[in-house]
Design a protein around this motif. Structure first.
Motif, PDB file in Angstrom:
ATOM      1  N   MET A   1       0.820  -1.200   0.000  1.00 21.61           N
ATOM      2  CA  MET A   1       0.000   0.000   0.000  1.00 21.61           C
ATOM      3  C   MET A   1       0.849   1.243   0.000  1.00 21.61           C
ATOM      4  O   MET A   1       0.545   2.241  -0.653  1.00 21.61           O
ATOM      5  CB  MET A   1      -0.898  -0.024   1.229  1.00 21.61           C
ATOM      6  N   PHE A   2       1.944   1.235   0.746  1.00 20.26           N
ATOM      7  CA  PHE A   2       2.828   2.395   0.811  1.00 20.26           C
ATOM      8  C   PHE A   2       4.089   2.089   0.028  1.00 20.26           C
ATOM      9  O   PHE A   2       4.614   0.975   0.057  1.00 20.26           O
ATOM     10  CB  PHE A   2       3.192   2.726   2.258  1.00 20.26           C
ATOM     11  N   LYS A   3       4.595   3.083  -0.626  1.00 22.03           N
ATOM     12  CA  LYS A   3       5.841   2.936  -1.361  1.00 22.03           C
ATOM     13  C   LYS A   3       7.026   3.079  -0.421  1.00 22.03           C
ATOM     14  O   LYS A   3       7.028   3.927   0.469  1.00 22.03           O
ATOM     15  CB  LYS A   3       5.938   3.996  -2.475  1.00 22.03           C
ATOM     16  N   LYS A   4       8.050   2.281  -0.631  1.00 24.18           N
ATOM     17  CA  LYS A   4       9.228   2.302   0.223  1.00 24.18           C
ATOM     18  C   LYS A   4      10.141   3.428  -0.206  1.00 24.18           C
ATOM     19  O   LYS A   4      10.481   3.559  -1.372  1.00 24.18           O
ATOM     20  CB  LYS A   4       9.954   0.952   0.118  1.00 24.18           C
ATOM     21  N   ASN A   5      10.532   4.215   0.722  1.00 24.99           N
ATOM     22  CA  ASN A   5      11.446   5.328   0.459  1.00 24.99           C
ATOM     23  C   ASN A   5      12.856   4.856   0.765  1.00 24.99           C
ATOM     24  O   ASN A   5      13.264   4.702   1.911  1.00 24.99           O
ATOM     25  CB  ASN A   5      11.078   6.533   1.336  1.00 24.99           C
ATOM     26  N   THR A   6      13.605   4.565  -0.297  1.00 30.60           N
ATOM     27  CA  THR A   6      14.956   4.026  -0.107  1.00 30.60           C
ATOM     28  C   THR A   6      15.905   5.056   0.482  1.00 30.60           C
ATOM     29  O   THR A   6      16.944   4.708   1.039  1.00 30.60           O
ATOM     30  CB  THR A   6      15.501   3.531  -1.457  1.00 30.60           C
ATOM     31  N   GLY A   7      15.571   6.313   0.370  1.00 28.43           N
ATOM     32  CA  GLY A   7      16.461   7.349   0.908  1.00 28.43           C
ATOM     33  C   GLY A   7      16.326   7.514   2.406  1.00 28.43           C
ATOM     34  O   GLY A   7      17.138   8.187   3.029  1.00 28.43           O
ATOM     35  N   LEU A   8      15.308   6.962   3.028  1.00 28.62           N
ATOM     36  CA  LEU A   8      15.070   7.106   4.473  1.00 28.62           C
ATOM     37  C   LEU A   8      15.630   5.884   5.179  1.00 28.62           C
ATOM     38  O   LEU A   8      15.193   4.772   4.949  1.00 28.62           O
ATOM     39  CB  LEU A   8      13.569   7.237   4.754  1.00 28.62           C
ATOM     40  N   MET A 410      -2.395  11.747   2.820  1.00 29.67           N
ATOM     41  CA  MET A 410      -1.620  11.288   3.975  1.00 29.67           C
ATOM     42  C   MET A 410      -0.628  10.206   3.544  1.00 29.67           C
ATOM     43  O   MET A 410       0.544  10.224   3.944  1.00 29.67           O
ATOM     44  CB  MET A 410      -2.571  10.750   5.048  1.00 29.67           C
ATOM     45  N   LYS A 411      -1.090   9.239   2.693  1.00 27.41           N
ATOM     46  CA  LYS A 411      -0.194   8.183   2.237  1.00 27.41           C
ATOM     47  C   LYS A 411       0.941   8.747   1.394  1.00 27.41           C
ATOM     48  O   LYS A 411       2.086   8.296   1.513  1.00 27.41           O
ATOM     49  CB  LYS A 411      -0.979   7.145   1.429  1.00 27.41           C
ATOM     50  N   GLN A 412       0.637   9.758   0.591  1.00 22.31           N
ATOM     51  CA  GLN A 412       1.670  10.352  -0.236  1.00 22.31           C
ATOM     52  C   GLN A 412       2.723  11.054   0.615  1.00 22.31           C
ATOM     53  O   GLN A 412       3.926  10.945   0.373  1.00 22.31           O
ATOM     54  CB  GLN A 412       1.028  11.337  -1.226  1.00 22.31           C
ATOM     55  N   GLN A 413       2.281  11.773   1.637  1.00 23.97           N
ATOM     56  CA  GLN A 413       3.223  12.476   2.512  1.00 23.97           C
ATOM     57  C   GLN A 413       4.068  11.496   3.321  1.00 23.97           C
ATOM     58  O   GLN A 413       5.255  11.712   3.543  1.00 23.97           O
ATOM     59  CB  GLN A 413       2.473  13.415   3.455  1.00 23.97           C
ATOM     60  N   LEU A 414       3.475  10.387   3.763  1.00 25.06           N
ATOM     61  CA  LEU A 414       4.244   9.370   4.475  1.00 25.06           C
ATOM     62  C   LEU A 414       5.289   8.744   3.562  1.00 25.06           C
ATOM     63  O   LEU A 414       6.395   8.420   4.007  1.00 25.06           O
ATOM     64  CB  LEU A 414       3.308   8.286   5.007  1.00 25.06           C
ATOM     65  N   ALA A 415       4.928   8.561   2.285  1.00 23.09           N
ATOM     66  CA  ALA A 415       5.896   7.996   1.342  1.00 23.09           C
ATOM     67  C   ALA A 415       7.024   8.965   1.063  1.00 23.09           C
ATOM     68  O   ALA A 415       8.163   8.547   0.821  1.00 23.09           O
ATOM     69  CB  ALA A 415       5.195   7.612   0.041  1.00 23.09           C
ATOM     70  N   ASP A 416       6.761  10.274   1.131  1.00 27.36           N
ATOM     71  CA  ASP A 416       7.782  11.274   0.807  1.00 27.36           C
ATOM     72  C   ASP A 416       8.702  11.583   1.998  1.00 27.36           C
ATOM     73  O   ASP A 416       9.928  11.524   1.866  1.00 27.36           O
ATOM     74  CB  ASP A 416       7.117  12.560   0.324  1.00 27.36           C
ATOM     75  N   ILE A 417       8.106  11.912   3.119  1.00 21.69           N
ATOM     76  CA  ILE A 417       8.929  12.369   4.261  1.00 21.69           C
ATOM     77  C   ILE A 417       8.880  11.419   5.456  1.00 21.69           C
ATOM     78  O   ILE A 417       9.574  11.627   6.448  1.00 21.69           O
ATOM     79  CB  ILE A 417       8.507  13.786   4.707  1.00 21.69           C
ATOM     80  N   GLY A 418       8.039  10.411   5.456  1.00 21.86           N
ATOM     81  CA  GLY A 418       8.028   9.413   6.507  1.00 21.86           C
ATOM     82  C   GLY A 418       7.157   9.739   7.712  1.00 21.86           C
ATOM     83  O   GLY A 418       7.082   8.935   8.650  1.00 21.86           O
ATOM     84  N   ARG A 435      -5.820  14.642  17.610  1.00 18.07           N
ATOM     85  CA  ARG A 435      -4.569  15.082  16.977  1.00 18.07           C
ATOM     86  C   ARG A 435      -3.768  13.826  16.663  1.00 18.07           C
ATOM     87  O   ARG A 435      -3.502  13.002  17.552  1.00 18.07           O
ATOM     88  CB  ARG A 435      -3.794  16.003  17.907  1.00 18.07           C
ATOM     89  N   LEU A 436      -3.361  13.670  15.388  1.00 16.95           N
ATOM     90  CA  LEU A 436      -2.668  12.468  14.929  1.00 16.95           C
ATOM     91  C   LEU A 436      -1.223  12.786  14.606  1.00 16.95           C
ATOM     92  O   LEU A 436      -0.908  13.854  14.066  1.00 16.95           O
ATOM     93  CB  LEU A 436      -3.342  11.895  13.673  1.00 16.95           C
ATOM     94  N   HIS A 437      -0.357  11.821  14.948  1.00 14.24           N
ATOM     95  CA  HIS A 437       1.045  11.870  14.537  1.00 14.24           C
ATOM     96  C   HIS A 437       1.405  10.482  14.028  1.00 14.24           C
ATOM     97  O   HIS A 437       1.463   9.523  14.798  1.00 14.24           O
ATOM     98  CB  HIS A 437       1.946  12.286  15.708  1.00 14.24           C
ATOM     99  N   ILE A 438       1.634  10.377  12.714  1.00 10.85           N
ATOM    100  CA  ILE A 438       1.873   9.085  12.068  1.00 10.85           C
ATOM    101  C   ILE A 438       3.325   9.045  11.614  1.00 10.85           C
ATOM    102  O   ILE A 438       3.807   9.966  10.937  1.00 10.85           O
ATOM    103  CB  ILE A 438       0.931   8.875  10.861  1.00 10.85           C
ATOM    104  N   ARG A 439       4.024   7.985  12.014  1.00  8.35           N
ATOM    105  CA  ARG A 439       5.417   7.791  11.630  1.00  8.35           C
ATOM    106  C   ARG A 439       5.568   6.428  10.954  1.00  8.35           C
ATOM    107  O   ARG A 439       4.866   5.474  11.300  1.00  8.35           O
ATOM    108  CB  ARG A 439       6.327   7.871  12.863  1.00  8.35           C
TER     109      ARG A 439
END
Length: 739
Positions: A1-8, A410-418, A435-439
């Protein structure tokens, strides 16, 4: 569902700081504990060694005291035996024959008998014969031949009978080149008609007597000294090295060489004395015949402190060895304890780092790559109003009621910056604000989401209420928030402008409003606590020259105590308008709050002013007014109305004061009894016109020379009691001086 960010890159859960580290604080703690351990062991060891040595000293002292008692008893027995022996010598046949026929043959026979007695008795130094006038006649040696009889024993002046033996005090005589302590005993020789024929004197060595008694001791090396009641040394049966500060020669005084020891010996009959070099044991004994004066002597023995220490040497070494072993073991225990705590803390930190997230006060939810909830803690379940067991395998989007567009963003932002932060509103949960904080993090080659939930509904509500409060405080009514003591906490613009604070709220409300409000603050606080609010009388501040009316409203905590006060100030009716309407409101502070202020006012009056003064005590509480605690506020309002009415007609020279709830005091200077009674009648009539005279009683007293305020007030109280009993005009006078 989420793309893996190899840079993180993944952040490891464990960091190097979670291992075992000896911090500076920990090292200081270990050093301080070891220091305290060493100091404690040293102190305890010294105490045990000291106690052990002192115990040995006490045991020696007890044993030595028993030995001294034995010496004293044996010495007394020896002197008694010597008295018996002297009496036997006086009755000997050779002596009688010599006295009857003093010839050469009888003389030689007597001397031969005495020489035989001296050789067989070591302590017998000499025997001498004196005539009835006390003149020397015969002696076995020249040592005591020149001595004379004591004048007190001659003739019939002394009660010495033929069967009595007189024992002298200790004296010194030079024998063999040294001083010899001795005592002599006197026997009176009489004829059958009881006339004095002479005196027989025997001389006995004290050193020889002590040497004969010495085998009774457990140790022949034990020192033994004999002193008289003046501290002079007469005998010292010891071959040991002399102790410092003790007399070494016969006749020297211990009183001069060792005053501290002598004062202890002279003050009691027996005891112990712990000196710097030795421990002493002494015993006071009396050596005298029944007919002689009592003569006191002191036996002294001692043991050196280093001898006690040498006896305790083995135990001392054992204690030191045990102390060293205990110190080493305790040091090992301290170090192992700290190491165990460091290991335990490191392991606990590692566990808490992995598991503590789900035990925190924040709601935590773990979501798998397919968007399904894997696990959630109890806080998250409580926030989402679901059972904790019902959350796993539910869809995150449906639980949080996220729109497709927001969820995709939200999924796009998690894929970009984590990570993603935001707020959502759940309509199904009464519009709850979260209030949500997703990591995002990786585990087992999969991507997981860690979501923290925080219910901010109360925060939003508080922000809304704060916004509304800000709108309210912007009104033109001067409003201030204070502590129960009146200290300003917050004011609005109207209050700041009215009081000219210029933004400085470090003031007290009572000080700002002036008019003696500080002395009444406790009473006002009690009223606010009971009734919820208090509306004060119109106040005229000197700072502004305007009249204000203060209203205090209290906010109570769970215990029923005042937590905050809200004060509002409003402009009162101008004085000129009130005067024009005839309803004059007094603006002078003439009411003293407590009796101490009235006492200072009374003492400031001169004696001439007091002689012309009267005191009026007014009870304004109707019968049954205080039947319940809730009537206190009613009585205070009534008292306030009565005070305001009295102040309008109160002459300038009169002084009003509070005494008790429902009772007022008025001091009337330059007022005699008639004038005081006239004023009371007038005041009662004025109160009656305003419907305030019900239940009011007045007691009047005139000042008598030398009275204090308490006596003055007591006379008025007596008059007040009488006024309540009349039931007519309710005014009574007592102790009124004559005109």
């Amino acid at each position: 569902m989420f793309k893996k960010n190899t840079g993180l890159k993944d952040t490891p859960l464990l960091i190097s700081a979670q291992g075992i580290h000896w911090s500076q604080q920990r090292l200081l703690a270990v050093a301080s504990q070891l220091s305290m351990l060493v100091i404690t062991v040293i102190l305890i060891t010294n105490v045990l060694i000291t106690l052990g040595e002192r115990r040995l000293q006490e045991e020696w002292a007890v044993q030595r005291y028993s030995e001294l008692q034995t010496v004293g008893a044996l010495l007394a027995d020896k002197i008694s035996f010597q008295q018996f022996r002297t009496q036997m010598f006086a009755k000997s046949e050779y002596l009688r024959q010599y006295l009857d026929n003093p010839g050469h043959k009888e003389y030689q026979r007597l001397l031969t008998s005495w020489d035989s007695l001296k050789r067989s008795t070591p302590e017998l130094l000499d025997l001498a014969l004196f005539d009835a006038d006390g003149k020397f006649r015969i002696a076995t040696s020249n040592t005591f031949g020149s001595m004379s009889m004591p004048p007190a024993l001659l003739g019939n002046k002394h009660n010495l009978g033929s069967q009595d033996i007189y024992t002298s005090a200790l004296e010194f005589a030079p024998i063999g080149g040294r001083l010899e302590p001795y005592i002599y005993q006197v026997a009176r020789l009489e004829t059958q008609d009881q006339t004095v024929r002479g005196y027989l004197v025997t001389y006995n060595s004290m050193l020889q007597m002590l040497q004969a008694i010495k085998p009774a001791f457990s140790s022949n090396a034990s020192p033994l000294l004999l002193f008289d009641n003046q501290g002079l040394l007469y005998a010292g049966a010891s071959d040991l090295e002399p102790l410092a500060r003790l007399p070494e020669t016969m006749g020297s005084s211990i009183r001069q060489s060792y005053p501290a020891l002598w004062s202890k010996m002279a003050a009691s009959n027996f005891g112990q004395f712990h000196g710097e070099d030795a421990t002493f044991v002494y015993l006071k004994l009396q050596l005298a015949s029944p007919n002689d004066a009592k003569r006191e002597y002191l036996l002294l023995s001692y043991i050196r402190n280093h001898d006690i220490a040498s006896r305790f040497f083995q135990w001392r070494n054992m204690l030191l060895a045990c102390a060293a072993i205990l110190t080493i073991l305790a040091t090992a225990v301290i170090l192992l304890t700290h190491m165990f705590r460091l290991e335990q803390r490191a392991r606990q930190n590692s566990i808490e780092l992995a598991r503590g997230l789900f035990r925190s006060n924040l709601g935590c939810v773990l979501v798998n790559p397919s968007g399904r909830i894997v696990s959630a803690n109890a806080t998250a379940a409580r926030i989402l109003q679901l059972e904790q067991d019902e959350l796993p395998d539910r869809s995150l989007q449906r639980i949080l009621q996220l729109e497709d567009e927001l969820y995709s963003s939200m999924k796009q932002q998690l894929a970009d910056i984590g990570e993603w932060r935001g707020e959502v509103q759940l309509e199904s949960l009464d519009n709850a604000q979260l209030r949500l904080h997703i990591r995002r993090y990786y585990a087992s080659r999969q991507t997981y989401l860690l979501i923290t939930l925080e219910d901010i509904g109360e925060l939003k509500q508080a922000q809304q209420e704060a916004f509304l409060s800000k709108l309210l405080t912007g009104s033109n009514v001067a409003t201030a928030l204070t502590t129960p003591s009146g200290q300003l906490l917050k004011v609005n613009g109207a209050f700041d402008k009215l009081m000219q604070l210029n933004g400085d709220i470090s003031h007290n409300l009572a000080a700002l409003l002036e008019n003696d409000l500080g002395n009444q603050w406790q009473r006002i606080s009690q009223l606010v606590s009971m009734q919820g609010q208090w509306q004060g009388q119109i106040l005229c501040t000197q700072r502004h020259g305007s009249c204000l009316q203060a209203t205090l409203k209290g906010y109570l905590d769970q215990d029923g105590e005042i937590e905050y006060l809200v004060c509002t100030l409003e402009q009162a009716t101008p004085r000129s308008k009130v005067e024009a309407s005839g309803d004059l409101v007094p603006h002078r502070s003439t009411i003293l709050v407590n009796l101490r202020d009235l006492d200072r006012y009374f003492k400031s009056m001169s004696e001439e002013e007091k002689l012309q003064a009267s005191l009026l005590l007014m009870d304004i509480s109707p019968e049954g007014m205080l039947s319940h605690m809730s009537d206190i506020g009613q009585l205070e309002n009534r008292q306030h109305e009565v005070e305001m009415q009295l102040l309008m007609d109160l002459p300038n020279s009169y002084q009003m004061s509070h005494w008790q709830l429902g009772k007022l005091i008025i001091i009337l200077p330059e007022t005699d009894a008639n004038q005081a009674h006239h004023y009371a009648v007038k005041a009662l009539a004025s109160l009656s016109e305003n419907g305030l005279a019900e239940g009011i009683s007045i007691g009047i007293a005139a000042y008598l020379p030398g009275q204090s305020l308490e006596q003055f007030l007591g006379n008025a109280e007596v008059a007040l009691k009488r006024a309540k009993q009349t039931g007519e005009q309710n005014i009574c006078q007592a102790y009124t001086r004559q005109l």
